[in-house]
Design a protein around this motif. Structure first.
Motif, PDB file in Angstrom:
ATOM      1  N   LEU A   1       9.503  -3.032  -3.432  1.00 28.93           N
ATOM      2  CA  LEU A   1       9.655  -2.967  -1.925  1.00 28.93           C
ATOM      3  C   LEU A   1       8.508  -1.830  -1.305  1.00 28.93           C
ATOM      4  O   LEU A   1       8.003  -0.760  -2.016  1.00 28.93           O
ATOM      5  CB  LEU A   1      11.026  -2.390  -1.671  1.00 28.93           C
ATOM      6  CG  LEU A   1      11.261  -2.271  -0.128  1.00 28.93           C
ATOM      7  CD1 LEU A   1      11.398  -3.375   0.396  1.00 28.93           C
ATOM      8  CD2 LEU A   1      12.572  -1.250   0.002  1.00 28.93           C
ATOM      9  N   GLY A   2       8.193  -2.004  -0.240  1.00 32.15           N
ATOM     10  CA  GLY A   2       7.015  -1.275   0.129  1.00 32.15           C
ATOM     11  C   GLY A   2       6.446  -1.698   1.486  1.00 32.15           C
ATOM     12  O   GLY A   2       6.789  -2.793   2.134  1.00 32.15           O
ATOM     13  N   LEU A   3       5.488  -0.789   1.978  1.00 34.77           N
ATOM     14  CA  LEU A   3       4.937  -1.355   3.311  1.00 34.77           C
ATOM     15  C   LEU A   3       3.688  -2.014   2.896  1.00 34.77           C
ATOM     16  O   LEU A   3       2.746  -1.288   2.125  1.00 34.77           O
ATOM     17  CB  LEU A   3       4.542  -0.134   4.189  1.00 34.77           C
ATOM     18  CG  LEU A   3       5.765   0.612   4.726  1.00 34.77           C
ATOM     19  CD1 LEU A   3       5.193   1.907   5.330  1.00 34.77           C
ATOM     20  CD2 LEU A   3       6.580  -0.191   5.581  1.00 34.77           C
ATOM     21  N   THR A   4       3.299  -3.032   3.208  1.00 33.37           N
ATOM     22  CA  THR A   4       2.282  -3.831   3.056  1.00 33.37           C
ATOM     23  C   THR A   4       1.189  -3.653   4.092  1.00 33.37           C
ATOM     24  O   THR A   4       1.480  -3.286   5.019  1.00 33.37           O
ATOM     25  CB  THR A   4       2.514  -5.537   2.993  1.00 33.37           C
ATOM     26  OG1 THR A   4       2.804  -5.794   4.143  1.00 33.37           O
ATOM     27  CG2 THR A   4       3.538  -5.744   2.025  1.00 33.37           C
ATOM     28  N   ALA A   5      -0.077  -3.879   3.372  1.00 43.45           N
ATOM     29  CA  ALA A   5      -1.347  -3.850   4.156  1.00 43.45           C
ATOM     30  C   ALA A   5      -1.135  -4.788   5.106  1.00 43.45           C
ATOM     31  O   ALA A   5      -1.538  -4.461   6.519  1.00 43.45           O
ATOM     32  CB  ALA A   5      -2.681  -4.133   3.470  1.00 43.45           C
ATOM     33  N   GLN A   6      -0.831  -6.043   4.957  1.00 41.00           N
ATOM     34  CA  GLN A   6      -0.871  -6.995   6.130  1.00 41.00           C
ATOM     35  C   GLN A   6       0.313  -6.798   6.957  1.00 41.00           C
ATOM     36  O   GLN A   6       0.165  -6.734   8.237  1.00 41.00           O
ATOM     37  CB  GLN A   6      -0.193  -8.291   5.518  1.00 41.00           C
ATOM     38  CG  GLN A   6      -1.427  -8.886   4.821  1.00 41.00           C
ATOM     39  CD  GLN A   6      -1.196  -8.667   3.144  1.00 41.00           C
ATOM     40  OE1 GLN A   6      -0.738  -7.656   3.046  1.00 41.00           O
ATOM     41  NE2 GLN A   6      -1.988  -9.486   2.305  1.00 41.00           N
ATOM     42  N   GLY A   7       1.372  -6.210   6.604  1.00 46.35           N
ATOM     43  CA  GLY A   7       2.699  -5.654   7.575  1.00 46.35           C
ATOM     44  C   GLY A   7       2.116  -4.506   8.442  1.00 46.35           C
ATOM     45  O   GLY A   7       2.403  -4.713   9.525  1.00 46.35           O
TER      46      GLY A   7
ATOM     47  N   VAL B   1       0.803  -1.274   0.018  1.00 45.58           N
ATOM     48  CA  VAL B   1       0.147  -0.102  -0.101  1.00 45.58           C
ATOM     49  C   VAL B   1       0.874   1.241   0.017  1.00 45.58           C
ATOM     50  O   VAL B   1       0.297   2.288  -0.476  1.00 45.58           O
ATOM     51  CB  VAL B   1      -0.859   0.128   1.273  1.00 45.58           C
ATOM     52  CG1 VAL B   1      -2.067  -0.812   0.972  1.00 45.58           C
ATOM     53  CG2 VAL B   1      -0.241  -0.278   2.419  1.00 45.58           C
ATOM     54  N   VAL B   2       2.143   1.325   0.464  1.00 45.54           N
ATOM     55  CA  VAL B   2       2.980   2.390   0.461  1.00 45.54           C
ATOM     56  C   VAL B   2       4.564   1.996  -0.421  1.00 45.54           C
ATOM     57  O   VAL B   2       5.145   1.515   0.440  1.00 45.54           O
ATOM     58  CB  VAL B   2       3.294   2.662   1.916  1.00 45.54           C
ATOM     59  CG1 VAL B   2       4.326   4.027   1.757  1.00 45.54           C
ATOM     60  CG2 VAL B   2       2.126   3.117   2.741  1.00 45.54           C
ATOM     61  N   PRO B   3       4.409   2.288  -1.489  1.00 49.31           N
ATOM     62  CA  PRO B   3       5.568   1.764  -2.293  1.00 49.31           C
ATOM     63  C   PRO B   3       6.719   2.411  -1.720  1.00 49.31           C
ATOM     64  O   PRO B   3       6.743   3.724  -1.652  1.00 49.31           O
ATOM     65  CB  PRO B   3       5.192   1.914  -3.622  1.00 49.31           C
ATOM     66  CG  PRO B   3       3.999   2.849  -3.802  1.00 49.31           C
ATOM     67  CD  PRO B   3       3.536   2.827  -2.286  1.00 49.31           C
ATOM     68  N   LEU B   4       7.880   1.779  -1.941  1.00 49.05           N
ATOM     69  CA  LEU B   4       8.953   2.510  -1.696  1.00 49.05           C
ATOM     70  C   LEU B   4      10.063   2.121  -2.646  1.00 49.05           C
ATOM     71  O   LEU B   4      11.361   2.307  -2.192  1.00 49.05           O
ATOM     72  CB  LEU B   4       9.704   2.076  -0.160  1.00 49.05           C
ATOM     73  CG  LEU B   4       8.715   2.193   1.077  1.00 49.05           C
ATOM     74  CD1 LEU B   4       9.195   1.713   2.357  1.00 49.05           C
ATOM     75  CD2 LEU B   4       8.744   3.841   1.365  1.00 49.05           C
ATOM     76  N   GLY B   5       9.937   2.069  -3.714  1.00 51.89           N
ATOM     77  CA  GLY B   5      10.845   1.837  -4.729  1.00 51.89           C
ATOM     78  C   GLY B   5      11.234   0.314  -5.090  1.00 51.89           C
ATOM     79  O   GLY B   5      10.140  -0.570  -4.773  1.00 51.89           O
ATOM     80  N   THR B   6      12.252   0.005  -5.447  1.00 52.64           N
ATOM     81  CA  THR B   6      12.421  -1.523  -5.841  1.00 52.64           C
ATOM     82  C   THR B   6      13.846  -1.993  -5.001  1.00 52.64           C
ATOM     83  O   THR B   6      14.461  -1.111  -4.737  1.00 52.64           O
ATOM     84  CB  THR B   6      12.762  -1.777  -7.241  1.00 52.64           C
ATOM     85  OG1 THR B   6      13.877  -1.111  -7.517  1.00 52.64           O
ATOM     86  CG2 THR B   6      11.499  -1.723  -8.125  1.00 52.64           C
TER      87      THR B   6
END
Lengths: 347, 276, 303
Positions: free
Chosen positions: C146-152, C135-140
């Protein structure tokens, strides 16, 4: 930091508390003799002392903090069972009054710091100190090393308890319900903090206090070492020594069993022959005999280390580990006793 | 109630701490019923140890201690009947109030003794209230002892001992560290208790209040033996005895062209001053 | 005894204020002094709160202990963050009904574990650790996104709220219950006498140890105020540990003798018990209501 509430699932907490119940009962019974005489305040003092030791959070290179416990010191001074009581009490005060360590997770914290640590550490201490005189440097160093090893054993146990949470307890879409880090992350993290800094503090603390007491208050040391004379030495009975080493080996071994969960796939295709990498073994098909015997133990107890119907595979794994340990320990104990009895009869 | 017999008879006792440090080296002592005895001596000469022997908390390495006509041994003190009766009859107030006060509240502290000695619950409550009122600490009943001031702690300690109405009271350095008003209060209390017929033994190095604390003084030397005994007046007049026991010293200093000699006792009360 | 010469002569010391140099983090020794002092003060303050006339203070300790356990279990089994938030709110409400200042509760609860948990749990929201819907992409990262996942993020929120709620419940229990009643309640839960006895004594010794430790560290600070050396700090910890133990042991001997002198022979005293009353029923029903509501909402609401 102790394990707070919310990091461990209720079932993990229940299993840990269940494992501790017989330990507590046993400690209570053995220590009643101590508590009803002059050493009651000393046990309470040991508890307060452990509390204070656990308050010193030492900074660790990776940015977090770790702390020593003092459990092995108490085990050296008053015996491992008294250490169970003292550390359990210290943890209870911390959980109830200072929110340091959860109430539901109390069983797990006690398992790590009030059981694993003093027994492993005491076993190491006995193994290294052997028949050294009570006031010798060897004893002090042995106590220090016992503290170091015991603390790391406890840290490893905690890492295990954390690490299996996302594996076992998650929602359908993969959200971890409790602690989110896997074993492959928790073990190195805990190991780093405790092998380096906290372990060093525990070593220095345990060895430091024992050294001080060797100089200033030998009668206090004598409480738990009535067989050890000063400076002459006494023989520890051979069977007891062997039994203690065996306990130590099994304790360490049991703690390492969950590492198997880390490995993806099974070792040597033990679960199903089809999982064997046929190309690597240059085989065209699964050998006949292997396929035939694969099903032989299918109906054995704890097939696949899980309960029937594979409802909760990982819980089954843990329970199997505990049962397995108990059985193996029982067998080993019987074997060792028989051997030592034969040996002493032959002497 | 009074006895014509001796309350305590101590016969040639020896005691060492940690099997190394000598505390008493051949000491004999008799305490009669209704007496006020002061054990005098510098720090470390064995006064506290003697009190603990009288209280049956430790047993001598050599020699015997008789209390109320019975020899005090571990077996005797362990006995249910005698042990309980003895503990109720002999009250010990420790030098360190912190060691003596170990319960969560003052009320629990004062009830500890009678509850353990088999008094009835209702009677315990009554006595606790009475004793708290007597010592003027009723409003501290629900407080935690370790939070109190030095004087308040001392009162609680005394209360917890008085509540069983002991026949004998043993005080270890009772006035040490007390503010002047509490000291006065304590000395008045001792006079009261004596009038009520109790036997009182104080270990002290406070020479100033000696006449109110004691009818008879026993002086301990730094060699852990008794070197003198007598009434307070006799002891205070015996300068050489006091000096040899390290209870007083003579000290001289210059004022311009004159030299002063002062005699100081351990608390630096001037007891004599000579101008030359 | 003659006075040494260096003691009677003045010593050259401080120059003008040396306000240069980097400002380092307080060393852990310093933090420990602060920590010990804070612990002492907080607990003394708590014992005053336990004497106030709020609803929880008047309830029976056994009811409170049972309720606390029930609430902790509910918090542990809940799967939705919203329910946990609700539970936490109810603890705050209960606190205000018991004259516990909200600021005190919030500070006690949030200051350590939940903040620490947030710091620790946030990296777990990264997709490399908890895979899932980003849900929060942080590049690759080496080709994979890579990013912050909803589950996380949900996982992080769950664990933080669980920790906060649990600690809030426990703190409420202990600051509204006087220590001896808490011990008595533990005994009615069949905790063995030996443990409760040692627990009571240990709590008492704790204050002595903490006081003597703070004294020691204050003395050290007075002598060497700027010593941030970690090695020396650890050495000091180890060295004073022995002395503390020895001193404290002497104290424990005295305490034991004091107990024996007043008749202690190994038994534990009986503490008086009051009968259950209306307040207890109120607390009990409130807890039951909250528990059922929480379980109900947790099961019915499906995300």
């Amino acid at each position: 930091m102790h394990i707070p509430d919310g990091y461990l699932s209720p079932s993990t907490c229940a299993v840990a508390a269940g494992a501790m119940a017989p330990v507590w009962l046993s400690a209570g019974r053995r220590v009643r003799k101590v508590v009803t005489n002059r050493y009651a305040p000393l046990t309470a003092l040991a508890a307060a002392y452990c509390f204070c030791v656990m308050m010193f959070n030492v900074p660790v290179p990776d940015g977090t903090t770790a702390h020593a416990v003092g459990a092995v010191l108490v085990a050296v001074l008053l015996g491992p069972w008294a250490a169970v009581v003292a550390v359990s009490v210290a943890l209870a005060i911390q959980a109830l009054f200072f929110g340091d360590g959860g109430v539901l997770a109390y069983g797990a914290n006690a398992l790590n710091m009030a059981f694993v640590m003093p027994f492993v550490g005491y076993g190491v201490y006995l193994a290294i100190a052997r028949r050294a005189p009570l006031t010798s440097r060897r004893r002090a160093v042995a106590a220090g090393i016992g503290g170091y090893v015991g603390l790391n054993a406890a840290a490893l146990a905690a890492a295990f308890e954390f690490g299996i949470q996302p594996l076992l307890f998650h929602t359908a879409d993969g959200t971890p319900l409790y602690a989110p880090f896997h074993l492959s992350q928790t073990i190195p993290a805990m190991a780093l903090a405790h092998l380096t800094v906290a372990g060093g503090v525990e070593f220095a603390l345990t060895m430091g206090v024992v050294t001080y007491l060797q100089r200033a208050n030998v009668p206090l040391l004598r409480i738990n070492h009535s067989a050890t004379a000063i400076p002459a030495t006494t023989e520890i009975p051979a069977s007891r020594r062997r039994w203690r080493s065996a306990v130590l080996v099994f304790a360490v071994g049991a703690l390492l069993t969950p590492l198997g969960l880390l490995a993806h796939g099974s070792a040597f295709g033990e679960d199903a022959p089809g999982a064997l990498d046929l190309h690597r073994s240059h085989l065209q098909a699964v050998p006949d005999g292997l396929a035939r015997y694969a099903g032989f133990w299918h109906h054995a107890l704890f097939h696949g280390y899980g309960f029937s119907h594979d409802a909760h595979p990982a819980v089954g794994y843990i329970v199997s580990a505990l049962v397995g340990m108990a059985v193996i320990s029982g067998v080993a104990f019987v074997v060792v006793s028989l051997i030592s009895r034969a040996r002493s009869a032959a002497r | 109630m009074s006895w014509s017999t001796d309350v305590f008879v101590v016969d040639d006792v020896n005691y060492r701490y940690l099997e190394r440090f000598v505390a008493l080296a051949g000491v004999s002592l008799t305490v009669r019923a209704g007496e006020r005895v002061a054990l005098l001596g510098a720090n470390g000469c064995g006064k506290s140890t003697m009190l603990k022997l009288l209280a049956g908390l430790i047993v001598p390495e050599r020699g015997t201690v008789h209390a109320f006509g019975t020899e005090l041994t571990e077996a005797v003190l362990d006995d249910d009947q005698f042990g309980r009766a003895f503990r109720a009859r002999v009250g010990f107030v420790f030098q360190s109030s912190d060691a003596q006060l170990f319960s969560p509240t003052v009320r629990d502290e004062v009830s500890f003794g009678p509850l353990h000695l088999g008094f009835e619950c209702s009677e315990v409550e009554q006595r606790v209230d009475d004793v708290l009122a007597l010592l003027d600490i009723a409003e501290l009943a629900e407080r935690a002892p370790y939070q109190l001031s030095g004087g308040e702690k001392k009162r609680v300690a005394i209360a917890s001992v008085l509540v069983t109405n002991p026949d004998v009271l043993l005080f270890d350095e009772p006035t040490a560290g007390l503010d002047p008003r509490t000291q006065e209060w304590f000395l008045d209390l001792v006079v009261e208790l004596h009038r009520a017929g109790k036997t009182i033994v104080c270990a002290t190095h406070d020479l100033a209040a000696l006449d109110r604390l004691a009818d008879r003084c026993v002086v301990f030397s730094e060699e852990h033996r008794i070197v003198g005994a007598g009434s307070p007046a006799e002891i205070l007049a015996d300068v050489s005895l006091l000096e040899s026991a390290n209870l007083a010293h003579v000290h001289a200093h210059r004022h311009h062209d004159r030299v002063h000699t002062h005699r100081h006792d351990l608390d630096h009360h001037e007891t004599e001053c000579e101008h030359r | 005894m003659t006075t040494p010469a260096w003691l009677v002569e003045p010593e050259a010391r401080m120059g003008p204020c040396a306000c240069c140099g980097r400002r380092t983090k307080g060393d852990f020794v310093e933090k420990t002094i602060a920590g010990a002092g804070r612990v002492l003060r907080a607990t003394m303050f708590s014992s005053d709160l336990a004497g106030e006339d709020g609803y929880l203070q008047r309830a029976d300790a056994r009811v409170k202990v049972g309720s606390a356990l029930a609430l902790l279990l509910v918090a542990a089994f809940t799967r939705h963050v919203s329910v946990l938030v609700g539970l936490y709110t109810s603890t705050v409400l209960a606190a205000s009904a018991s004259r516990v200042p909200a600021r005190f509760l919030v500070r006690r609860v949030w200051l350590f574990v939940p903040l620490f948990t947030a710091v620790v749990a946030l990296p777990a929201a990264l997709s490399v650790i908890t895979p899932g819907h980003i849900v929060v992409p942080l590049g690759t990262w080496f080709g994979t996104p890579l990013g912050l996942t909803a589950q996380g993020l949900t996982a992080a929120a769950l664990i933080v709220m669980r920790a906060a709620t649990s600690i809030s419940v426990v703190v409420l229990l202990t600051i509204t219950t006087p220590w001896p009643r808490l011990l008595s309640a533990l005994r009615s839960l069949r905790v063995p006498r030996a443990f409760v006895l040692v627990l009571g004594l240990a709590y008492r010794y704790l204050f002595h140890l903490l006081t003597s430790i703070t004294d020691m560290y204050e003395a050290r600070k007075a002598r060497a105020p700027r010593d941030h050396d970690l090695v020396r700090g650890r050495a000091f910890v180890a060295a004073t540990a022995g002395a503390t133990f020895g001193k404290a042991h002497a104290l424990s001997e005295e305490v034991y003798l004091a107990m024996v002198a007043r008749g202690y022979r190994g038994q534990a005293t009986a503490i008086d018990r009051r009968p259950l009353g209306a307040i207890d029923l109120l607390v009990f029903s409130a807890v039951v209501a909250v528990t059922l509501l929480a379980i109900g909402v947790d099961h019915v609401v499906v995300h």
